[in-house]
Design an enzyme around this catalytic site. Structure first.
Site, PDB file in Angstrom:
ATOM      1  N   ARG A 177      69.346  24.807  54.791  1.00 59.23           N
ATOM      2  CA  ARG A 177      68.744  25.275  53.535  1.00 59.23           C
ATOM      3  C   ARG A 177      68.448  24.140  52.564  1.00 59.23           C
ATOM      4  NH1 ARG A 177      68.735  28.329  56.840  1.00 59.23           N
ATOM      5  NH2 ARG A 177      69.343  30.506  56.872  1.00 59.23           N
ATOM      6  N   SER A 254      69.019  35.682  49.316  1.00 57.36           N
ATOM      7  CA  SER A 254      70.431  35.273  49.360  1.00 57.36           C
ATOM      8  C   SER A 254      70.696  34.294  48.223  1.00 57.36           C
ATOM      9  CB  SER A 254      70.754  34.629  50.706  1.00 57.36           C
ATOM     10  OG  SER A 254      70.564  35.559  51.758  1.00 57.36           O
ATOM     11  N   GLU A 359      71.547  29.056  45.987  1.00 56.90           N
ATOM     12  CA  GLU A 359      70.396  28.644  46.766  1.00 56.90           C
ATOM     13  C   GLU A 359      69.122  28.514  45.930  1.00 56.90           C
ATOM     14  OE1 GLU A 359      67.931  29.995  50.770  1.00 56.90           O
ATOM     15  OE2 GLU A 359      70.011  30.583  50.518  1.00 56.90           O
TER      16      GLU A 359
END
Length: 367
Positions: A177, A254, A359
């Protein structure tokens, strides 16, 4: 107030300007204050000229794609928000097994187009909201596949020199990520070129939930269209496919990344978790870069933050379908979202000694 000379130059290069545009209308969270000026760039050429002009003039600039991984403060952005809007997609040009998408293309539209054209490889990434330009920045991944494994090259604008060039994946520092492009503003993704499978078969099924839903074993390949349909069904069940009528999808996806615990700390962390959840409880664990990856959603729920937390009437709640998503229930502020994110992060750290990292990219605020 934007200098009239700069405004005139932006008009000349083709940017479409508007003022005091609520950024809540341009993000999937539906949060964020106004943009002083919004510059829509319908083509990549206009985007390059616009960013070069603003950078040369020293104007504060925020690049906006699909708004799916962005948390903007209630104060908004007192500068020019540049919206990337070129949605061009070329598949199988010159007989090659590639897809080249401009940064403004809606990501799921790109996946759908490749599957419809008989190509495989992207199907596990179906239903992920946002624009194509963000995918290598975040090294977007789902169901065992990451964009980084498919990249052939990425076209970048170097904002320090104004140069436009293609770069290889090896230059992007891709990780879980993340990439060297994340949390920096001196390089702008203009286009993404990926390798796809000409036989229409999927990537090897590397995620147990997906393989099971398809009646397959891990490592098998299945027709890309069937895998795409199954992935979309699984994501809808978790509130992870955009739907204006479903507040569980008013999110940034998320919100926390799965934490990677260094091997030296792992035994102690697992002991703390077992002391809370029970010695016989299976703790989800996966290989990670420089350690073991734990499930953020699993930790959140075991720390006492269940689906729908904190209450039915709260302006921001954990999704009622998926504890990893923080959702706007229709009347929230960014401050509400940040407060809940901090509560969850601090609660997990207090319970298990594991600190979750957000994130999404934040603008004018911080978790």
């Amino acid at each position: 107030m934007l200098d009239p000379l700069i405004r005139g130059r932006l008009d000349q290069v083709g940017a479409q300007l508007s003022e005091q545009v609520p950024l809540s209308s341009l993000t999937t969270l539906r949060l964020g204050g106004p943009a002083a000026v919004l510059a829509d760039c319908p083509t990549t050429a206009i985007l390059v000229d616009t960013v070069r002009l603003l950078d040369a003039a020293g104007v504060p600039t925020l690049i906006l794609g699909g708004g799916s991984n962005l948390v903007i403060s209630d104060a908004g952005f007192d500068g020019v928000v540049v919206r990337v809007a070129d949605a061009g997609v070329d598949i199988g040009e010159n007989g090659e097994n590639t897809v080249c998408a401009q940064a403004g293309a809606v990501w799921d539209d790109v996946v759908a187009a490749t599957v419809a054209a008989g190509f495989g490889g992207l199907e596990c990434l179906s239903g992920i909201p946002g624009s194509t330009g963000a995918t290598p920045v975040q090294n977007v991944g789902a169901y065992g596949v990451e964009v980084g494994s498919l990249l052939r090259r990425v076209r970048l604008l170097d904002r320090t020199t104004g140069e436009v060039r293609w770069v290889e994946p090896s230059a992007l520092g891709l990780g879980y990520r993340t990439s060297v492009l994340k949390h920096r503003s001196d390089a702008l993704v203009l286009a993404v070129e990926m390798t796809v499978r000409p036989d229409g078969s999927s990537a090897p099924l590397a995620y147990r939930e997906l393989a099971s839903a398809l009646g397959a074993t891990e490592g098998e390949r299945r027709p890309a269209a069937a895998v795409r349909d199954t992935v979309l069904g699984l994501r809808r069940g978790k509130g992870m496919v955009l739907d204006a009528a479903d507040h569980d999808t008013w999110s940034a996806g998320s919100f926390f990344t799965n934490p990677v615990v260094p091997d030296s700390r792992l035994p102690a962390v697992l002991d703390v978790i077992r002391a809370t959840v029970g010695a016989d409880t299976r703790i989800p664990q996966f290989p990670g870069d420089a350690g073991t990856k734990l499930s953020a959603g699993w930790l959140i729920e075991r720390a006492g933050f269940g689906k729908g937390y904190p209450a039915d009437d709260a302006p921001v709640r954990l999704s009622t379908k998926h504890t990893l998503a923080l959702t706007n229930r229709g009347a929230a502020s960014t401050a509400d979202l940040i407060a809940l994110a901090r509560t969850v992060r601090d609660g997990v750290e207090e319970a298990f000694g594991v600190r979750l990292e957000p994130e999404p990219v934040t603008v004018g605020c911080a978790v």
